[in-house]
Design a protein around this motif. Structure first.
Motif, PDB file in Angstrom:
ATOM      1  N   GLY A  21       0.751  -1.144   0.063  1.00  0.00           N
ATOM      2  CA  GLY A  21      -0.168   0.100   0.044  1.00  0.00           C
ATOM      3  C   GLY A  21       0.758   1.271   0.004  1.00  0.00           C
ATOM      4  O   GLY A  21       0.256   2.318   0.029  1.00  0.00           O
ATOM      5  N   GLU A  22       2.105   1.161   0.201  1.00  0.00           N
ATOM      6  CA  GLU A  22       3.155   2.368   0.169  1.00  0.00           C
ATOM      7  C   GLU A  22       3.499   2.550  -1.339  1.00  0.00           C
ATOM      8  O   GLU A  22       4.085   1.692  -1.790  1.00  0.00           O
ATOM      9  N   PRO A  23       3.108   3.723  -1.772  1.00  0.00           N
ATOM     10  CA  PRO A  23       3.466   3.949  -3.315  1.00  0.00           C
ATOM     11  C   PRO A  23       4.924   4.275  -3.429  1.00  0.00           C
ATOM     12  O   PRO A  23       5.517   4.770  -2.898  1.00  0.00           O
ATOM     13  N   VAL A  24       5.315   3.718  -4.748  1.00  0.00           N
ATOM     14  CA  VAL A  24       6.698   4.013  -5.271  1.00  0.00           C
ATOM     15  C   VAL A  24       6.567   4.956  -6.501  1.00  0.00           C
ATOM     16  O   VAL A  24       5.726   4.483  -7.420  1.00  0.00           O
ATOM     17  N   ILE A  25       7.233   5.904  -6.266  1.00  0.00           N
ATOM     18  CA  ILE A  25       7.108   6.980  -7.210  1.00  0.00           C
ATOM     19  C   ILE A  25       8.360   6.865  -8.139  1.00  0.00           C
ATOM     20  O   ILE A  25       9.473   7.388  -7.469  1.00  0.00           O
ATOM     21  N   VAL A  26       8.581   6.682  -9.141  1.00  0.00           N
ATOM     22  CA  VAL A  26       9.799   6.733  -9.944  1.00  0.00           C
ATOM     23  C   VAL A  26      10.238   8.153 -10.718  1.00  0.00           C
ATOM     24  O   VAL A  26       9.255   8.496 -11.549  1.00  0.00           O
ATOM     25  N   LYS A  27      11.289   8.601 -10.550  1.00  0.00           N
ATOM     26  CA  LYS A  27      11.619   9.713 -11.123  1.00  0.00           C
ATOM     27  C   LYS A  27      12.947   9.686 -12.091  1.00  0.00           C
ATOM     28  O   LYS A  27      13.636   8.591 -11.741  1.00  0.00           O
ATOM     29  N   ARG A  28      13.029  10.792 -12.898  1.00  0.00           N
ATOM     30  CA  ARG A  28      14.168  10.564 -14.021  1.00  0.00           C
ATOM     31  C   ARG A  28      15.043  11.793 -13.566  1.00  0.00           C
ATOM     32  O   ARG A  28      15.995  11.878 -14.317  1.00  0.00           O
ATOM     33  N   VAL A  29      14.610  12.892 -12.850  1.00  0.00           N
ATOM     34  CA  VAL A  29      15.563  14.010 -12.594  1.00  0.00           C
ATOM     35  C   VAL A  29      15.521  14.048 -11.136  1.00  0.00           C
ATOM     36  O   VAL A  29      15.241  13.233 -10.509  1.00  0.00           O
ATOM     37  N   ASN A  30      16.300  15.186 -10.684  1.00  0.00           N
ATOM     38  CA  ASN A  30      16.619  15.485  -9.240  1.00  0.00           C
ATOM     39  C   ASN A  30      15.390  15.773  -8.465  1.00  0.00           C
ATOM     40  O   ASN A  30      15.074  15.087  -7.323  1.00  0.00           O
TER      41      ASN A  30
END
Length: 191
Positions: free
Chosen positions: A82-91
């Protein structure tokens, strides 16, 4: 009505940083991951929201590329159901992601930010959080960085970089806090 509890934003606690250390890069704050573990436990016990941020490298040489071992989260900081993982490609965790949308949809006003590295993704995310109007709290003992060489060739210690980054952010973009202060504040909110 604002959410009564803060959200924990855990930035880039990934194995690439272990690989950097193994290759000889020196960091500060060796207990930072232990403090992140403490924060995760306190937020989970409080039922407070947690968002895990992952950096996905795009350059061919990046240790954060998804097919490389460095992309994986450190076991101690792994998300739970239930804890979301958010993927980023910048800082910044706010650029190219739905983090702000998720926070606004849940009426979350306060963000407690920790992770790596102090002067890169943690700093950029914290600055944007402050600029976007969130009550940002940066946990000084739950983040770390590495020694760096400046554009003039001068060496700068991780400790100095960490301290200067916190000084730059303090007051204008965030409140600088300790893990102990955050945990005590959460406990007080639960009473």
């Amino acid at each position: 009505m604002p959410h009564p509890l803060p959200a924990l934003i855990v930035v880039d606690v990934q194995r690439a940083f272990d690989e950097w250390e193994a290759a000889g890069q020196r960091r500060n704050n060796p207990d930072a991951v232990a403090r992140i573990v403490d924060l995760l436990a306190a937020f989970r016990a409080s039922g407070a929201p947690i968002f895990h941020i992952r950096h996905e490298g795009t350059k061919p040489s990046s240790t954060f590329r998804p097919e490389r071992t460095g992309y994986a989260v450190k076991d101690e900081a792994r998300e739970q159901g239930g804890e979301p993982v958010i993927v980023k490609r910048v800082n910044s965790a706010f650029i190219g992601t739905d983090l702000e949308t998720r926070l606004r949809a849940s009426n979350i006003a306060t963000l407690v930010i920790c992770g790596a590295t102090t002067n890169h993704c943690v700093e950029t995310t914290t600055r944007m959080a402050g600029n976007l109007g969130f009550d940002a709290q940066l946990v000084r003992d739950a983040t770390w960085t590495f020694d760096r060489v400046g554009p003039d060739g001068e060496a700068h210690s991780a400790e100095d970089i960490h301290t200067i980054t916190l000084s730059n952010l303090n007051g204008e973009f965030a409140r600088i806090v300790t893990a102990g202060e955050v945990i005590a504040s959460l406990a007080a909110l639960r009473q």
